[in-house]
Design an enzyme around this catalytic site. Structure first.
Site, PDB file in Angstrom:
ATOM      1  N   ASN A 158     -58.363  40.772 104.999  1.00  0.00           N
ATOM      2  CA  ASN A 158     -59.064  40.079 103.912  1.00  0.00           C
ATOM      3  C   ASN A 158     -59.063  38.571 104.455  1.00  0.00           C
ATOM      4  O   ASN A 158     -58.839  37.487 103.753  1.00  0.00           O
ATOM      5  CB  ASN A 158     -57.964  40.025 102.680  1.00  0.00           C
ATOM      6  CG  ASN A 158     -59.020  39.634 101.453  1.00  0.00           C
ATOM      7  OD1 ASN A 158     -58.467  38.820 100.673  1.00  0.00           O
ATOM      8  ND2 ASN A 158     -60.111  40.339 101.161  1.00  0.00           N
ATOM      9  N   LEU A 159     -59.836  38.866 105.484  1.00  0.00           N
ATOM     10  CA  LEU A 159     -59.931  37.390 106.348  1.00  0.00           C
ATOM     11  C   LEU A 159     -61.004  36.248 105.442  1.00  0.00           C
ATOM     12  O   LEU A 159     -62.079  36.639 104.887  1.00  0.00           O
ATOM     13  CB  LEU A 159     -60.574  37.640 107.805  1.00  0.00           C
ATOM     14  CG  LEU A 159     -59.708  38.629 108.529  1.00  0.00           C
ATOM     15  CD1 LEU A 159     -60.392  39.020 109.868  1.00  0.00           C
ATOM     16  CD2 LEU A 159     -58.488  38.316 108.446  1.00  0.00           C
TER      17      LEU A 159
ATOM     18  N   HIS B  35     -58.779  32.067 108.708  1.00  0.00           N
ATOM     19  CA  HIS B  35     -58.278  32.979 109.667  1.00  0.00           C
ATOM     20  C   HIS B  35     -59.427  32.877 110.772  1.00  0.00           C
ATOM     21  O   HIS B  35     -59.038  32.886 112.097  1.00  0.00           O
ATOM     22  CB  HIS B  35     -58.746  34.480 109.108  1.00  0.00           C
ATOM     23  CG  HIS B  35     -57.585  34.662 108.154  1.00  0.00           C
ATOM     24  ND1 HIS B  35     -57.960  35.104 106.798  1.00  0.00           N
ATOM     25  CD2 HIS B  35     -56.052  35.053 108.415  1.00  0.00           C
ATOM     26  CE1 HIS B  35     -56.790  35.409 106.333  1.00  0.00           C
ATOM     27  NE2 HIS B  35     -55.573  35.580 106.882  1.00  0.00           N
TER      28      HIS B  35
ATOM     29  N   LYS C 288     -51.180  26.629 106.638  1.00  0.00           N
ATOM     30  CA  LYS C 288     -50.844  26.701 105.307  1.00  0.00           C
ATOM     31  C   LYS C 288     -49.679  27.080 104.902  1.00  0.00           C
ATOM     32  O   LYS C 288     -48.801  26.781 103.960  1.00  0.00           O
ATOM     33  CB  LYS C 288     -51.854  27.263 104.665  1.00  0.00           C
ATOM     34  CG  LYS C 288     -51.821  27.538 103.102  1.00  0.00           C
ATOM     35  CD  LYS C 288     -53.026  28.381 102.216  1.00  0.00           C
ATOM     36  CE  LYS C 288     -52.869  29.587 102.743  1.00  0.00           C
ATOM     37  NZ  LYS C 288     -51.718  30.443 101.797  1.00  0.00           N
TER      38      LYS C 288
ATOM     39  N   MET D 154     -57.759  27.626 101.713  1.00  0.00           N
ATOM     40  CA  MET D 154     -58.363  28.921 101.730  1.00  0.00           C
ATOM     41  C   MET D 154     -56.998  29.825 101.709  1.00  0.00           C
ATOM     42  O   MET D 154     -56.252  29.639 102.550  1.00  0.00           O
ATOM     43  CB  MET D 154     -59.324  29.220 103.047  1.00  0.00           C
ATOM     44  CG  MET D 154     -60.499  28.243 102.703  1.00  0.00           C
ATOM     45  SD  MET D 154     -61.782  28.988 103.664  1.00  0.00           S
ATOM     46  CE  MET D 154     -63.019  27.718 103.183  1.00  0.00           C
ATOM     47  N   SER D 155     -57.357  30.983 101.100  1.00  0.00           N
ATOM     48  CA  SER D 155     -56.070  31.915 101.144  1.00  0.00           C
ATOM     49  C   SER D 155     -56.621  33.116 100.517  1.00  0.00           C
ATOM     50  O   SER D 155     -57.735  33.217  99.647  1.00  0.00           O
ATOM     51  CB  SER D 155     -54.905  31.398 100.095  1.00  0.00           C
ATOM     52  OG  SER D 155     -54.090  32.519  99.638  1.00  0.00           O
TER      53      SER D 155
END
Ligand code: PAF
Length: 279
Positions: A32-33, A37, A151, A186-187
């Site tokens: 789920n990049l 990433h 993160k 971002m996550s």
């Protein structure tokens, strides 16, 4: 880009690269990049001759089975993006490859110091699952260097300690968090936010930025300013787990003369967000 699921094929390809004197970088992921990433893959591309990424949603690091079941799986899109970012090989093992004797019979790797407190206090067993799987992935891939995002700073520090303590022959690098325009880190979990929660989510960044600025300006009354930050998160619609000032390099309690970092974890609706800002 090659996509391999089997350990033997992976070993053969990486051994061939090594025999040719090539340096191998590794970016482990759960898929789920997002752009964060991909920044790790692009960095890896710049420091090594070959880049391996892995996608494996590791069951042993989820303390909530529901969270594991809901983890988004976007393999086709992920492999397209990895290829575009310069990845040479995507390793996508199944559970039997990672845990050959079954996950319940697995040899565990447990880091007992840095994994305590912060997220470790709210996600029992989580970091043991992370170190257990990262150790296995390192043994399978045998990279020269592995690249992680900052993160998950506690995860990065726990992995660094594991590598140092177990004399693992891999160099670990951590890269700065990539953020959305409003500051939200971002996550893969951001995609679970409702549109309304997404509007509100950058409050976490703003509260941490204020705390960072207070510490940078010389405030040492950490308990008071951490409480203020917890209250600000609550007022912003979050259910905070912790907001803390810690030492940057080992996440111990803040000490004079050391570089510091502010860290937080908080729920927004049914999504748990984490973030940190170095000072
Ligand atoms: O950060 C992650 O995505 C995971 O914790 C990791 C390092 C891939 C281990 O499963």
């Amino acid at each position: 880009m090659r996509i391999l699921e089997a350990a033997a094929e992976l070993s053969a390809v990486v051994a061939g690269w090594r025999a040719a004197g090539e340096r191998v970088a590794f970016v482990p992921t759960m898929g789920n990049l997002h752009a964060g990433h991909l920044s790790l893959v692009e960095y890896a591309r710049g420091i090594a001759d070959r880049v391996v990424a892995s996608i494996y949603v590791n069951p042993t690091q989820f303390n909530d089975p529901d969270d594991f079941a809901r983890y988004p799986k976007t393999m086709d899109e992920d492999s397209r993006r990895l290829k575009a970012a310069g990845c040479d090989l995507l390793f996508a093992p199944d559970e039997a490859t990672v845990y050959p004797f079954g996950k319940r019979n697995a040899v565990l790797v447990d880091e007992p110091v840095i994994s305590q407190g912060l997220c470790g206090a709210f996600r029992p067993g989580h970091f043991r699952g992370v170190t257990t799987v990262v150790c296995r992935l390192f043994n399978l891939v045998r990279p020269d260097v592995a690249v992680f995002g900052q993160k998950d700073l506690q995860q990065l520090r726990v992995i660094e300690r594991m590598v140092a303590d177990l004399h693992m022959p891999v160099q670990v690098e951590g890269l700065p968090t990539v953020r959305e325009a409003d500051g939200l880190a971002m996550s893969s979990r951001n995609g679970r936010l409702t549109p309304e929660d997404r509007q509100n989510a950058a409050v976490l960044y703003r509260v941490l930025a204020k705390l960072r600025d207070q510490v940078a300006a010389g405030r040492h009354d950490y308990a008071a300013i951490q409480d203020e930050a917890m209250n600000a998160l609550e007022a912003g619609g979050f259910r905070p787990e912790y907001v803390e000032v810690r030492c940057w390099d080992d996440l111990s309690s803040p000490k004079a003369g050391r570089s510091l970092v502010v860290l937080a974890a908080a729920w927004l609706g049914d999504t748990r967000l984490i973030d940190n800002l170095p000072i």
